[in-house]
Motif scaffolding. Structure first.
Motif, mmCIF file in Angstrom:
data_model
loop_
_atom_site.group_PDB
_atom_site.id
_atom_site.type_symbol
_atom_site.label_atom_id
_atom_site.label_comp_id
_atom_site.label_asym_id
_atom_site.label_seq_id
_atom_site.Cartn_x
_atom_site.Cartn_y
_atom_site.Cartn_z
ATOM 1 N N PRO A 35 45.974 46.295 77.144
ATOM 2 C CA PRO A 35 47.293 46.428 77.759
ATOM 3 C C PRO A 35 48.067 45.125 77.961
ATOM 4 C CG PRO A 35 45.594 46.639 79.418
ATOM 5 C CD PRO A 35 44.883 46.431 78.119
ATOM 6 N N GLU A 36 47.488 43.992 77.580
ATOM 7 C CA GLU A 36 48.221 42.729 77.747
ATOM 8 C C GLU A 36 48.333 42.016 76.424
ATOM 9 O OE1 GLU A 36 46.905 39.871 80.717
ATOM 10 O OE2 GLU A 36 46.630 41.559 82.101
ATOM 11 N N LYS A 37 49.444 41.303 76.285
ATOM 12 C CA LYS A 37 49.703 40.551 75.071
ATOM 13 C C LYS A 37 48.630 39.464 74.887
ATOM 14 C CE LYS A 37 53.570 38.123 73.163
ATOM 15 N NZ LYS A 37 54.950 37.858 73.140
ATOM 16 N N VAL A 38 47.984 39.437 73.733
ATOM 17 C CA VAL A 38 46.989 38.379 73.516
ATOM 18 C C VAL A 38 47.287 37.591 72.232
ATOM 19 C CG1 VAL A 38 45.116 39.429 74.870
ATOM 20 C CG2 VAL A 38 45.357 40.030 72.453
ATOM 21 N N ASN B 278 48.099 34.903 69.687
ATOM 22 C CA ASN B 278 47.756 33.468 69.643
ATOM 23 C C ASN B 278 46.750 33.020 70.692
ATOM 24 O OD1 ASN B 278 49.083 32.529 67.416
ATOM 25 N ND2 ASN B 278 51.047 32.536 68.501
ATOM 26 N N GLU B 279 46.044 33.943 71.265
ATOM 27 C CA GLU B 279 45.034 33.587 72.282
ATOM 28 C C GLU B 279 43.632 33.744 71.706
ATOM 29 O OE1 GLU B 279 45.237 33.743 76.154
ATOM 30 O OE2 GLU B 279 47.010 35.015 76.386
ATOM 31 N N VAL B 280 42.704 33.035 72.332
ATOM 32 C CA VAL B 280 41.297 33.295 72.016
ATOM 33 C C VAL B 280 40.908 34.473 72.897
ATOM 34 C CG1 VAL B 280 38.938 32.385 72.159
ATOM 35 C CG2 VAL B 280 40.828 30.861 71.522
ATOM 36 N N VAL B 281 40.384 35.530 72.291
ATOM 37 C CA VAL B 281 39.955 36.658 73.120
ATOM 38 C C VAL B 281 38.461 36.899 72.947
ATOM 39 C CG1 VAL B 281 42.165 37.890 73.204
ATOM 40 C CG2 VAL B 281 40.549 38.413 71.401
ATOM 41 N N VAL B 282 37.859 37.259 74.063
ATOM 42 C CA VAL B 282 36.435 37.592 74.051
ATOM 43 C C VAL B 282 36.357 39.095 74.317
ATOM 44 C CG1 VAL B 282 34.199 37.148 75.135
ATOM 45 C CG2 VAL B 282 35.921 35.318 75.055
ATOM 46 N N VAL B 283 35.919 39.852 73.333
ATOM 47 C CA VAL B 283 35.845 41.311 73.492
ATOM 48 C C VAL B 283 34.393 41.670 73.795
ATOM 49 C CG1 VAL B 283 36.234 43.540 72.387
ATOM 50 C CG2 VAL B 283 37.725 41.611 71.828
ATOM 51 N N VAL B 284 34.176 42.271 74.958
ATOM 52 C CA VAL B 284 32.800 42.550 75.398
ATOM 53 C C VAL B 284 32.571 44.052 75.491
ATOM 54 C CG1 VAL B 284 31.036 42.060 77.156
ATOM 55 C CG2 VAL B 284 32.948 40.464 76.833
ATOM 56 N N LEU C 268 37.340 49.856 67.819
ATOM 57 C CA LEU C 268 38.761 50.035 68.124
ATOM 58 C C LEU C 268 39.294 48.842 68.927
ATOM 59 C CD1 LEU C 268 38.920 53.858 68.980
ATOM 60 C CD2 LEU C 268 39.174 52.746 66.779
ATOM 61 N N LEU C 269 38.479 48.302 69.818
ATOM 62 C CA LEU C 269 38.907 47.132 70.600
ATOM 63 C C LEU C 269 39.140 45.930 69.691
ATOM 64 C CD1 LEU C 269 36.534 47.384 73.692
ATOM 65 C CD2 LEU C 269 39.034 47.460 73.744
ATOM 66 N N ARG D 210 42.978 42.257 66.956
ATOM 67 C CA ARG D 210 43.501 41.711 65.693
ATOM 68 C C ARG D 210 44.982 42.061 65.539
ATOM 69 N NH1 ARG D 210 40.911 37.930 63.211
ATOM 70 N NH2 ARG D 210 39.040 39.038 62.576
ATOM 71 N N ARG D 211 45.349 43.320 65.859
ATOM 72 C CA ARG D 211 46.742 43.748 65.704
ATOM 73 C C ARG D 211 47.683 43.023 66.666
ATOM 74 N NH1 ARG D 211 47.269 48.241 62.415
ATOM 75 N NH2 ARG D 211 45.220 49.028 61.861
ATOM 76 N N TRP D 212 47.155 42.616 67.848
ATOM 77 C CA TRP D 212 47.966 41.830 68.782
ATOM 78 C C TRP D 212 48.254 40.442 68.212
ATOM 79 C CZ3 TRP D 212 51.165 42.717 72.415
ATOM 80 C CH2 TRP D 212 50.952 43.651 73.431
#
Ligand code: R5P
Length: 285
Positions: A42-45, A47-53, A67-68, A73-75
């Motif tokens: 639900p938040e814009k990510v 150009n960010e480094v994201v950690v999907v857990v 799906l996460l 990736r789509r963000w």
């Protein structure tokens, strides 16, 4: 950097974010009437480094993880660090009988196509990570597991099969305890046979340490032997508390305590792997 928590790993994700000193974003997850999953970050990510857990057990959580990763990736996330605290399907890591699928290989390959870095915890066989063509690390739960065990003044750590000897030895070293192992033969999904073996456990406080407790058969049979050989008490600890069917009820008569980490969030999750995971992530930043 943001940590995105899937529905199977919310508490752990929050703790990883805390350790990393970054924001936690809870993924929106819904289940359609036919059982299919809907996922949204639900938040814009961008150009960010994201950690999907997200732990991938049971099956629906595996779909959620995919799906996460797609949503991140789509963000337009700059880098995706995928964390699967409990990597399900890892026990089928080779062909045991002609015609079988190797679930560990196919999943490792699929996941690595959708992330840039990968971390998991005490994977059944670390060789599985070789199937991922991205930097991938197996994080060990040794430190927090041993810290929890400290309360029992354990004399001996027992590995219930040869495959988990290394884990038992590391925990014993942390506790300043002795270590030994048993030899296991699996009869079927629910039952195992532990080969009789003379162990020096008379009057001693014993911890059985394994990667997974699933049906509890391994713990029950190992504890029976340890008690028969005079152990003062037995506690059973693992990293991944799968606890299939009536595993807890099966084990309770034989052990003083059964505990696991938060790779699968359970009532028995008595220690957290957030810190060792965060330390691994920090090395990649
Ligand atoms: C097997 O190789 C694993 O390390 C565990 O020992 C096993 O998954 C435990 O299964 P169960 O609780 O069903 O005996």
């Amino acid at each position: 950097m943001k940590v995105i928590g899937g529905s199977a790993s919310r508490k752990l994700s929050k703790n990883i974010a805390k350790e990393l000193g970054c924001d936690y974003v809870e993924a929106e997850v819904k289940t359609f009437p036919d059982g299919e999953k809907y996922v949204r970050i639900p938040e814009k990510v961008e150009n960010e480094v994201v950690v999907v857990v997200q732990t991938t057990y049971p099956n629906e959580n595996l779909i959620e993880m995919l799906l996460l990763l797609d949503s991140a990736r789509r963000w337009g996330a700059k880098r995706i660090i995928g964390v699967i605290p409990y990597f399900s399907y890892a026990r089928q890591d080779k062909i045991f009988k002609e015609g079988e699928a190797v679930s560990a290989e196919i999943l490792a390959k699929i996941f690595s196509m959708h992330m840039d870095f990968f971390a998991t915890v005490d994977i059944h066989n670390p060789e599985i990570l070789r199937w991922m063509n991205i930097p991938a690390e197996n994080v060990y739960a040794t430190e927090p597991l041993s810290e929890y065990l400290n309360r029992y003044n354990i004399d001996v750590v027992i590995s219930p099969d040869k495959g988990s000897v290394e884990r038992g030895r590391r925990v014993a070293e942390k506790l300043g305890a002795e270590w030994d192992y048993l030899e296991k033969k699996r009869i079927d999904g629910m039952n195992v046979e532990i080969k009789p073996r003379k162990l020096d456990v008379e009057g001693k406080r014993v911890a059985i340490v394994d990667d997974i407790i699933s049906t509890g058969g391994t713990i029950v049979e190992s504890s029976k032997q340890l008690k028969a050989q005079g152990a003062e008490f037995v506690v059973a600890g693992c990293v991944h508390g799968v606890f299939a069917a009536n595993a807890i009820e099966r084990m309770v008569p034989y052990v003083k305590d059964v505990f696991c980490s938060d790779t699968i969030e359970r009532e028995q999750s008595k220690y957290s792997v957030a810190k060792p995971i965060a330390l691994t992530i920090q090395r990649w930043l």
